[in-house]
Design a protein around this motif. Structure first.
Motif, PDB file in Angstrom:
ATOM      1  N   ARG A 110       0.847  -1.198   0.000  1.00 34.82           N
ATOM      2  CA  ARG A 110       0.000   0.000   0.000  1.00 34.82           C
ATOM      3  C   ARG A 110       0.888   1.255   0.000  1.00 34.82           C
ATOM      4  NH1 ARG A 110      -4.268   0.858   4.644  1.00 34.82           N
ATOM      5  NH2 ARG A 110      -5.324  -0.910   3.706  1.00 34.82           N
TER       6      ARG A 110
ATOM      7  N   TYR B 182      -5.337  -7.438   5.027  1.00 35.41           N
ATOM      8  CA  TYR B 182      -6.229  -6.408   4.488  1.00 35.41           C
ATOM      9  C   TYR B 182      -6.630  -5.493   5.641  1.00 35.41           C
ATOM     10  CZ  TYR B 182      -6.665  -9.730   0.621  1.00 35.41           C
ATOM     11  OH  TYR B 182      -6.396 -10.584  -0.419  1.00 35.41           O
TER      12      TYR B 182
ATOM     13  N   LYS C  23      -9.288   0.955   4.693  1.00 33.57           N
ATOM     14  CA  LYS C  23      -8.707   1.874   3.727  1.00 33.57           C
ATOM     15  C   LYS C  23      -8.566   3.283   4.310  1.00 33.57           C
ATOM     16  CE  LYS C  23      -9.219   1.920  -1.251  1.00 33.57           C
ATOM     17  NZ  LYS C  23     -10.147   1.801  -2.377  1.00 33.57           N
TER      18      LYS C  23
ATOM     19  N   GLU D  11      -2.941  -4.659   2.154  1.00 33.84           N
ATOM     20  CA  GLU D  11      -1.849  -3.780   2.594  1.00 33.84           C
ATOM     21  C   GLU D  11      -0.475  -4.455   2.457  1.00 33.84           C
ATOM     22  OE1 GLU D  11      -2.345  -1.938   6.433  1.00 33.84           O
ATOM     23  OE2 GLU D  11      -0.350  -1.024   6.348  1.00 33.84           O
TER      24      GLU D  11
ATOM     25  N   SER E 277      -8.652  -2.874   2.202  1.00 34.40           N
ATOM     26  CA  SER E 277      -7.869  -3.188   1.011  1.00 34.40           C
ATOM     27  C   SER E 277      -6.580  -3.887   1.410  1.00 34.40           C
ATOM     28  CB  SER E 277      -7.578  -1.914   0.216  1.00 34.40           C
ATOM     29  OG  SER E 277      -6.786  -1.042   0.977  1.00 34.40           O
TER      30      SER E 277
ATOM     31  N   THR F  48      -5.120   0.576  -5.790  1.00 35.25           N
ATOM     32  CA  THR F  48      -5.423  -0.585  -4.954  1.00 35.25           C
ATOM     33  C   THR F  48      -4.479  -1.706  -5.356  1.00 35.25           C
ATOM     34  OG1 THR F  48      -7.708   0.104  -4.846  1.00 35.25           O
ATOM     35  CG2 THR F  48      -7.228  -2.162  -4.187  1.00 35.25           C
TER      36      THR F  48
ATOM     37  N   TYR G 123      -2.442   6.185  -2.277  1.00 30.09           N
ATOM     38  CA  TYR G 123      -3.844   6.174  -1.867  1.00 30.09           C
ATOM     39  C   TYR G 123      -4.791   5.731  -2.979  1.00 30.09           C
ATOM     40  CZ  TYR G 123      -3.193   8.028   2.737  1.00 30.09           C
ATOM     41  OH  TYR G 123      -2.841   8.149   4.041  1.00 30.09           O
TER      42      TYR G 123
END
Ligand SMILES: [Zn+2]
Ligand SMILES: [Zn+2]
Ligand SMILES: [Zn+2]
Ligand SMILES: [Zn+2]
Length: 464
Positions: free
Chosen positions: A355, A420, A423, A391, A389, A361, A358
């Motif tokens: 991640r 995950y 977000k 990571e 989402s 994804t 921003y």
């Protein structure tokens, strides 16, 4: 590269590597260093509110889980995520994992704003540091929560006899009593001498036994210090994973070279790509040797042997540009092949942090076409409703560093662990730990073709 649209869109990945904690260089790891690490005891971002063992109970054996790793991953938004850490726990009992895919892992998120009672506010500009730190009052030391001697989780239970040790649960108190030396040492005091007054506490004596101060200890004190040392080492080996620091570096790779290294026509382009590959391989080898040497220096040769064997099995799995690839292409799943190729660039990676932006994804690097979690299997954040989402993921190479007996039929094993998280890094007033989602993916039997990636001698990190 430039004309490869797909590659341009791909977000950068930070790779994590396991390295021994350099005690001589910087001493033991501390929470205020905001480190990422594997094993040992967890370092809590919030020293006042420590995770309760009830939050990380194995769904199979109902015992508190063992701390696996923590990742310091601060975010810009919201303000409360200025400091941010993700903690991963797992049950150490392999048999539990055989019965349940996900109930033996837990992941929690802990966050703090820039202005908190635990760490001085960090300023971008040094000139402002003094100004910004003005009025900052650190937490009184008696407000720090007690931690369990065995696992490092919140320890509200205190040994009723000596009042010197805290525990998360009756299980861990019993473990210290029966498997450590506490039955023998509880209620005892270090032998006195003219150098030390009677009140010398256990911790000081324990530290003294490691320093040059050894000379100042008399024979009885030395024996007592040794017992304390044995006590903590027994518990450490029985319950915790070996402590290692996670060092990160960006993954650099050339998709074109990667693809062409596998192409089977003998064009000039391929020749070029292969040269690039060799250079990269040489550079990587040097890096790897350095890591292995550092590990071997600290832990004897066992670890480097284990690394070699891990490397050998990885290499055996990566027939890059080889005829073998063409021949077996139809039998092996595509995700597994992609996985092999990517991992071959940095064979020792234990973690992939994805991640990075921003608006992008990221996708995990799956170990198989089988067992890819569906979107519907990743529930939204229960605290704010936002989607979770991907990571980061824990790589199977980590298993080589955990001092696991891989010859045991029920040894802890996984292909990859996918984490995950919310977000929005949401913040809930008064809630110090928010549960996130972890998914386990295993290698498929077909993909592996009978090759066990985790084969090899157990890393001797903690068996010394
Ligand atoms: Zn369990
Ligand atoms: Zn405990
Ligand atoms: Zn006691
Ligand atoms: Zn949320």
């Amino acid at each position: 590269m430039a004309d490869n649209d797909h590659q341009e869109d791909a977000p950068e990945v930070m790779l994590g590597f396991a390295e021994p904690v350099d005690l001589e260089e910087h001493g033991p790891l501390l929470a205020e260093q905001f480190v990422s690490k594997i094993g040992g005891l967890p370092l809590w971002l919030n020293p006042e509110h420590i995770l309760d063992a009830k939050e990380v109970i194995c769904e199979q054996c109902s015992k508190p889980m063992t701390f696996l790793l923590q990742l310091y991953s601060p975010e810009d938004h919201p303000e409360e995520a200025f400091h941010r850490a993700i903690y991963v726990f797992c049950c150490k009992t392999g048999a539990c994992h055989k019965k349940s895919l996900e109930g033996c892992f837990k992941v929690v998120r802990s966050q703090l704003g820039q202005y908190n009672a635990y760490y001085p506010p960090v300023s971008e500009k040094e000139d402002n540091a003094e100004e910004e730190n003005k009025g900052w009052v650190p937490l009184e030391s008696n407000k720090r929560a007690k931690t369990c001697f065995v696992c490092g989780l919140h320890g509200p239970k205190v040994c009723s006899k000596c009042h010197k040790f805290s525990y998360c649960s009756p299980e861990h108190q019993a473990l210290h009593w029966t498997k450590g030396l506490h039955k023998q040492l509880c209620g005892t005091n270090p032998p006195p001498s003219h150098n030390m007054d009677l009140d010398t506490n256990l911790a000081e004596l324990s530290i003294a036994s490691h320093d040059d101060q050894t000379k100042t200890l008399n024979k009885e004190q030395q024996e007592y210090a040794n017992k304390l040392d044995i006590d903590s080492k027994l518990i450490e080996r029985m319950f915790r994973f070996p402590e290692l620091e996670i060092i990160s570096e960006p993954e650099e790779f050339d998709q074109e070279a990667l693809d062409e290294g596998l192409a089977h026509d003998s064009s000039g382009d391929e020749q070029e790509a292969e040269e690039g590959w060799e250079e990269k391989a040489a550079a990587l080898k040097a890096k790897k040797e350095k890591r292995a040497a550092a590990l071997a220096k600290k832990n004897g040769t066992g670890v480097s042997k284990s690394l070699e064997s891990a490397e050998a099995s990885m290499n055996a799995l990566v027939p890059v540009g080889d005829e073998l690839y063409e021949n077996t292409k139809t039998d092996i799943d595509a995700a597994f092949l992609t996985f092999q190729k990517r991992v071959a660039l940095y064979p020792d990676q234990v973690l992939r942090y994805a991640r990075m932006e921003y608006d992008v994804t990221p996708e995990p690097l799956y170990v198989s076409d089988i067992g890819i979690p569906k979107t519907s299997e990743i529930p939204p954040c229960p605290d704010c409703g936002q989607e979770r989402s991907f990571e980061f993921q824990v790589m199977p190479q980590l298993l080589n560093y955990l001092a696991i007996d891989h010859s045991a039929s029920d040894a802890l094993d996984f292909g990859t662990l996918l984490v995950y998280s919310c977000k929005d890094n949401c913040h809930v007033e008064g809630k110090h730990y928010q549960h996130e989602v972890i998914k386990v993916q295993h290698f498929s039997e077909d993909g592996m073709e009978g090759t066990n990636m985790n084969i090899g001698p157990t890393a001797s990190v903690s068996s010394k």
